[in-house]
Write an enzyme that holds these catalytic residues in place. Structure first.
Site, short mmCIF file in Angstrom:
data_model
loop_
_atom_site.label_atom_id
_atom_site.label_comp_id
_atom_site.label_asym_id
_atom_site.label_seq_id
_atom_site.Cartn_x
_atom_site.Cartn_y
_atom_site.Cartn_z
N LYS A 1 28.64 51.14 39.30
CA LYS A 1 28.71 49.89 40.06
C LYS A 1 28.52 50.17 41.55
CE LYS A 1 31.98 46.00 40.63
NZ LYS A 1 33.29 45.50 40.17
N SER B 1 33.41 40.90 39.10
CA SER B 1 32.38 41.43 39.97
C SER B 1 31.53 42.53 39.34
CB SER B 1 33.02 41.97 41.26
OG SER B 1 33.90 43.05 40.98
N SER C 1 37.62 41.72 37.10
CA SER C 1 36.20 41.98 37.31
C SER C 1 35.51 42.80 36.23
CB SER C 1 35.99 42.68 38.67
OG SER C 1 36.26 41.78 39.71
#
Length: 474
Positions: A83, A157, A181
């Site tokens: 990520k 996220s 997330s």
């Protein structure tokens, strides 16, 4: 014919160790799929073919040189993207922001763990600005979309990570979770997502967020793959402030996925935990279906109605707004920030030191109360989200950051509490709507007890398999 991306991560790793699959061939396969489909699903911000092939060649040579390839790491040679909130040495990091574009000279600890596991990193996955919202629509990349309906958001996220796995651009992916997330995109993308216990994975060395809400964890198509990636990720570094107790010698999360959990007591919770939200019937159906399945498997399922103080939500919001300030931004680039980020940072800047200290202290008090109230249950069950996957642009449509934030709370009222308490939680894809949209349910464990969650999730997966479900884009 079975394509390489049809195989699970563990199947790929087994084939690599048996020398019937080349890590280079596997990396090239995923890089080609990423090149073809990334603009469609918005999974990656940065693609790293040179790094991936270098790592794949090294993994291949290690297999050739190994006297016993079975002793290689559990996901040796398997693709695992990172990520874009984490530092990967020599690879640009944007944190999803037009104001932030650097090339770090070192790795975050979680990236070091992945490198120690000999995985192959094909790129940095899409994330919203600084990982703050529950959707992934940054200014520096295309929106992340769930492959099950390309008009709808992949969540956030870790939306890019989930989109990558659900679209077959990676078998598993690294994610992080500060308020849901990992679990949010897992739910809307039909995946398994594990929010680890506080301290199970390292958030160091450069970011130790106030409140200790964020953790790293895996996204995968199967429980066993998620458990294997957690085995790679887990482990404290000497400078970690709150290390989780290590597993007993010889124990692994993957082994836990192969064991029956035994007769557990499950407390089920349907009332939203941090917001006055209406729960959509599709999410209620998923929750009720999971409850019945648990009972059919011989577990004890009871309604649990916790009571929380009215100040819990503003406490979380105070800490979250200060978190928005902890990523440094050049004052000259403040105008490049997205409206929600500016709104949160302005809100955080108004918080005094005493107010922040009080919020952190009260969050700990809340945590003790929640854990004590649920002490008679082995696992809690809730919906993961209050709504099915929503259209891209759903949260920003009104143009008002305060409204955006309110819509996010209404969408995700079940996840953030367990970032406050530090308990492990997992979202599993047990339900699909008549329209073919995935709906996850959340299982929450006792402090540091990912093992029970993984065993239970694997039992649910065996009873109601989901791996055969694939989006059309597959």
């Amino acid at each position: 014919m079975t394509a390489l991306h049809d195989l699970t991560a563990l199947e790929q790793a087994d084939a690599i160790r048996q020398r019937t699959l080349s890590p280079v061939e596997l990396a090239e396969h995923y890089l080609a799929r990423t090149e073809a489909l990334n603009d469609t699903v918005g999974a990656f911000i940065t693609i790293t073919p040179e790094l991936a092939l270098e790592q794949a060649r090294a993994a291949e040579q290690a297999v050739i040189d190994a006297a016993d390839p079975s002793e290689l790491p559990v996901l040796h040679g398997v693709v695992v993207p990172v990520k874009d909130l984490q530092f990967l040495s020599g690879v640009r990091c944007t944190m999803g922001s037009a104001s932030y574009d650097i090339t770090p000279f070192g790795d975050d600890h979680i990236v070091s763990r992945l490198k120690q596991g000999n995985v192959v990193m094909t790129g940095k996955t899409n994330t919203p600005e600084f990982g703050l919202p529950c959707y992934t629509e940054p200014s520096v990349a295309l929106p992340a979309r769930t492959p099950w309906d390309l008009t709808r958001s992949a969540g956030g996220s870790s939306g890019g990570a989930a989109a990558a796995v659900a679209a077959g651009l990676a078998p598993v992916a690294h994610g992080s979770d500060g308020g849901g997330s990992i679990r949010i995109p897992a739910s809307v993308c039909g995946l398994v997502g594990i929010k680890t216990a506080r301290g199970r994975t390292s958030t160091g060395p450069l970011r130790d967020p106030v409140g200790e809400f964020p953790v790293n964890g895996p996204l995968a198509r199967t429980v066993r793959d998620a458990a294997a990636l957690l085995d790679v990720m887990a482990g404290a570094f000497p400078d970690d402030p709150y290390p989780a107790p290590p597993l007993p010698p010889g124990e692994t999360f993957l082994k836990a996925a192969g064991r029956e959990p035994g007769v557990l007591r499950i407390g089920r919770v349907r009332t939203p935990l941090i917001a006055d939200s209406e729960v959509h019937q599709d999410c209620i159906d998923a929750y009720d279906s999971a409850s019945m399945l648990l009972e059919e498997l011989g577990l004890v399922v009871e309604d649990f109605t916790p009571a929380f103080p009215d100040t819990m939500v503003p406490t979380f919001e105070t800490i979250w707004s200060v978190l928005a300030l902890l990523t440094p931004v050049d004052p000259a680039r403040e105008g490049d920030l997205m409206p929600l980020t500016r709104w949160l940072r302005e809100r955080g800047a108004r918080v005094s030191g005493v107010e922040l200290a009080g919020a952190v202290s009260f969050a700990r008090i809340i945590s003790r109360g929640v854990i004590a109230a649920a002490a008679s249950y082995d696992v809690l069950l809730s919906p993961t989200l209050a709504q099915p996957p929503v259209p891209v642009g759903n949260f920003t449509a009104g143009g008002d950051p305060a409204e955006d934030f309110a819509r996010q709370k209404a969408f995700t009222p079940f996840t953030a509490l367990f970032n406050v308490t530090g308990q492990p939680a997992i979202s599993v894809p047990l339900h699909w709507t008549p329209a073919g949209l995935p709906i996850g349910v959340q299982l929450v464990g006792r402090p540091y007890d990912e093992v029970t969650l993984i065993s239970l999730a694997a039992q649910l997966e065996q009873a109601k398999p989901w791996l055969g479900r694939r989006p059309e884009i597959w």
